[in-house]
Design a protein around this motif. Structure first.
Motif, short mmCIF file in Angstrom:
data_model
loop_
_atom_site.label_atom_id
_atom_site.label_comp_id
_atom_site.label_asym_id
_atom_site.label_seq_id
_atom_site.Cartn_x
_atom_site.Cartn_y
_atom_site.Cartn_z
N GLY A 148 0.68 -1.01 0.26
CA GLY A 148 0.05 0.10 -0.13
C GLY A 148 0.86 1.30 -0.06
O GLY A 148 0.56 2.25 -0.82
N LEU A 149 1.66 1.30 0.99
CA LEU A 149 2.66 2.64 0.93
C LEU A 149 3.48 2.75 -0.13
O LEU A 149 3.78 3.55 -0.56
CB LEU A 149 3.50 2.68 2.30
N THR A 150 3.97 1.71 -0.48
CA THR A 150 4.75 1.36 -2.03
C THR A 150 4.11 2.06 -3.31
O THR A 150 4.54 2.83 -3.88
CB THR A 150 5.46 0.17 -2.03
N LEU A 151 2.90 1.49 -3.28
CA LEU A 151 2.12 2.00 -4.43
C LEU A 151 1.85 3.57 -4.24
O LEU A 151 1.64 4.38 -4.97
CB LEU A 151 0.60 1.30 -4.34
N SER A 152 1.47 3.88 -2.82
CA SER A 152 1.11 5.52 -2.72
C SER A 152 2.40 6.34 -3.07
O SER A 152 2.26 7.16 -3.67
CB SER A 152 0.79 5.83 -1.05
N GLU A 153 3.56 5.91 -2.51
CA GLU A 153 4.91 6.63 -3.01
C GLU A 153 4.93 6.54 -4.33
O GLU A 153 5.40 7.73 -5.05
CB GLU A 153 6.03 5.87 -2.29
N ASN A 154 4.84 5.54 -5.16
CA ASN A 154 4.93 5.64 -6.54
C ASN A 154 4.06 6.50 -7.31
O ASN A 154 4.41 7.21 -8.18
CB ASN A 154 4.86 4.16 -7.19
N LEU A 155 2.89 6.45 -6.74
CA LEU A 155 1.78 7.22 -7.32
C LEU A 155 2.23 8.90 -7.21
O LEU A 155 1.92 9.77 -7.89
CB LEU A 155 0.37 7.28 -6.69
N ALA A 156 2.51 9.07 -5.91
CA ALA A 156 2.97 10.57 -5.31
C ALA A 156 4.16 11.00 -6.27
O ALA A 156 3.96 12.18 -6.82
CB ALA A 156 3.48 10.50 -4.03
N GLU A 157 4.97 10.24 -6.55
CA GLU A 157 6.21 10.41 -7.66
C GLU A 157 5.64 10.52 -8.78
O GLU A 157 6.48 11.66 -9.71
CB GLU A 157 7.17 9.55 -7.36
N SER A 158 4.77 9.76 -9.37
CA SER A 158 4.24 10.03 -10.61
C SER A 158 3.54 11.38 -10.92
O SER A 158 3.50 11.78 -11.84
CB SER A 158 3.37 8.86 -10.88
N LEU A 159 3.14 11.94 -9.65
CA LEU A 159 2.44 13.26 -9.79
C LEU A 159 3.18 14.34 -9.57
O LEU A 159 2.80 15.55 -9.45
CB LEU A 159 1.44 13.30 -8.49
N GLY A 160 4.83 14.04 -9.39
CA GLY A 160 5.65 15.21 -9.24
C GLY A 160 5.74 15.65 -7.80
O GLY A 160 6.33 16.58 -7.59
N GLY A 161 5.71 14.60 -6.94
CA GLY A 161 5.33 14.92 -5.47
C GLY A 161 6.30 13.84 -4.69
O GLY A 161 6.88 12.95 -5.39
#
Length: 489
Positions: free
Chosen positions: A448-461
């Motif tokens: 879950g956190l890995t997915l959230s971190e990857n999504l945040a990085e894909s959004l530029g954050g």
């Protein structure tokens, strides 16, 4: 509260309309009956004038006994209100027990040409009317209570709520008492008209005291019940619709989460298996070539290496198909301007059943500009963070569970913090918190956190665990860039 207000408005409006219709019908009946009562009493008094005019014209010889004159004639049968008929010639007085004002009234009648009355005994119900004539004048003693025509009277005397009385100056005569509270102060309908007789100038008063029992309580309560049932049905339908939409959104988020988790899993498996499988394939093919040049059991070695190579190719093909299925290279995430607070409200709405036993605190120092991002990805991040916070507080009593969501801005970035008051993150887990498959729960996948971190990085954050003294539990901070037009503070 809104549904209760809607019920109050609907029930009150309908009950008010029913009450207004009932009161309008009662008022119309009262006005009609008042006109009828006025007409009947006026006719009775006008008949007295006609009787006196006839007597003055015909000049019949009457007995000195006024009472006997009334009973001996047909007038007593036709007009029971006539108590006595008196005749006075120039050399005779009026009956001794009659009012002394009759002489003066006779003179007035002689000058005006019509009858005049004496209302000194009106309170006792007796009225005297004098008509001058030549050579004799005549007078009537009347019982006004008996003048009420009971057969045609519009009000049932035994149970009518209307109070009726006659007045002449300050003197009054009660004809009908009405209900016990008929003369009580308060809201009432009244009608006052002068009776249509030139000689007997009396005012007829009618009063209908309104009481709450006159309202249609049965239909009003039935309408209130119908409104309650109708609004209860609407509320149930609305709640069912809201629950269905929430379930659909949760299902969508769950579906996205499963796909993303499957993608992470597939990517991890591909990364972990592709290199060993490729090495096995290369070694197997090299061994087969070497074995082809040697004599020892070449067929068996070739067969074994061939099987190994086939298995390696098969594993590589399975991993490749899974990666292509999850990555969906033909789909591009759509970005748009979204308000963080709106997404926070949506995420809280989706988890409303789980948050009912948690105190949620939100901190937004000032209105923040919208971010240009993928709303589905942001919702997935928020959903994961809130779900992790709820799971971290499962061991706490419901009354002690606290969840804080804070939004801040630092230059061209906005931060969103989600903090719970659970046990926090153990120090030995912090370093590998965002590593795939790292979890502190027995049944968790650790993605879950890995997915959230990857999504945040894909959004530029980026997404990180920070120390924040507000609550004792874990605090995750999501940082996102602002669009260029809002980058300057």
């Amino acid at each position: 509260m809104g549904w209760l207000l809607a019920w109050i408005i609907a029930a009150g409006g309908g009950a008010g309309w029913l009450a207004q219709q009932r009161l309008q019908a009662l008022n119309e009946g009262f006005q009609t009956n008042a006109r009828i009562a006025h007409r009947l009493l006026s006719q009775q008094l006008v008949q007295h004038d006609a009787i006196l005019a006839t007597l003055a014209l015909l000049q019949p010889q009457l007995s000195p006994d006024a009472g006997a004159n009334a009973t001996a004639s047909d007038l007593a049968r036709l007009y029971p209100q006539i108590l006595g008929i008196a005749q006075r010639r120039a050399d005779q007085p009026w009956p001794a027990h009659w009012p002394s004002t009759l002489d003066a009234l006779e003179q007035q009648s002689r000058r005006s040409g019509h009858a005049h009355m004496d209302a000194s005994r009106l309170a006792a119900g007796t009225l005297f009317v004098v008509q001058a004539g030549q050579p004799a004048s005549y007078a009537l003693a009347l019982d006004l209570r008996a003048a009420v025509p009971t057969e045609e009277w519009p009000y049932p005397p035994s149970h009518s709520p209307v109070r009726i009385w006659l007045t002449q100056g300050d003197t009054q005569l009660l004809l009908q008492p009405g209900a016990p509270e008929a003369d009580a102060p308060g809201w009432a309908w009244t009608q006052t008209k002068t009776l249509a007789s030139p000689s007997q100038v009396l005012d007829l008063h009618e009063r209908y005291k309104l009481h709450p029992r006159l309202l249609p309580w049965g239909p009003m309560l039935a309408w209130a019940l119908v409104c309650a049932l109708g609004l209860a049905g609407l509320r149930a339908a609305w709640q069912q619709r809201t629950a269905r939409l929430r379930a659909e959104q949760l299902l969508q988020h769950g579906h996205v989460a499963r796909l993303n988790t499957l993608g992470e899993l597939a990517a991890g498996l591909a990364h972990e298996l592709n290199q060993p499988l490729t090495a096995i394939l290369s070694s197997s093919q090299a061994a087969r070539r070497l074995l082809d040049d040697r004599e020892p059991d070449v067929d068996a070695a070739r067969q074994a290496m061939g099987q190994a190579a086939e298995q390696a190719k098969r594993a590589s093909a399975v991993v490749g198909r899974l990666r292509r299925l999850v990555e969906r290279p033909d789909t591009v995430a759509a970005t748009q301007a979204v308000a963080l607070q709106t997404l926070v409200n949506d995420a809280l709405h989706l988890l409303e059943p789980e948050l009912r036993q948690v105190q949620v605190l939100q901190t937004v120092p000032a209105p923040l500009p919208p971010v240009h991002s993928d709303p589905i990805a942001l919702q997935q991040i928020l959903h994961n963070l809130l779900l992790n916070a709820l799971q971290a507080m499962e061991a706490l009593p419901p009354a002690e569970r606290r969840l804080e969501i804070a939004q801040t801005r630092t230059g061209a970035w906005v931060q969103l913090c989600v903090q719970d008051n659970g046990p926090g993150i153990a120090p030995e887990v912090r370093d590998r918190l965002f590593t795939p498959f790292a979890t502190t729960r027995s049944q968790g996948l650790g993605l879950g956190l890995t997915l959230s971190e990857n999504l945040a990085e894909s959004l530029g954050g980026h997404l990180r665990l920070i120390e924040r003294p507000a609550l004792r539990g874990a605090c995750f901070e999501l940082t996102l860039p602002l669009p260029a037009e809002h980058a300057q503070p």
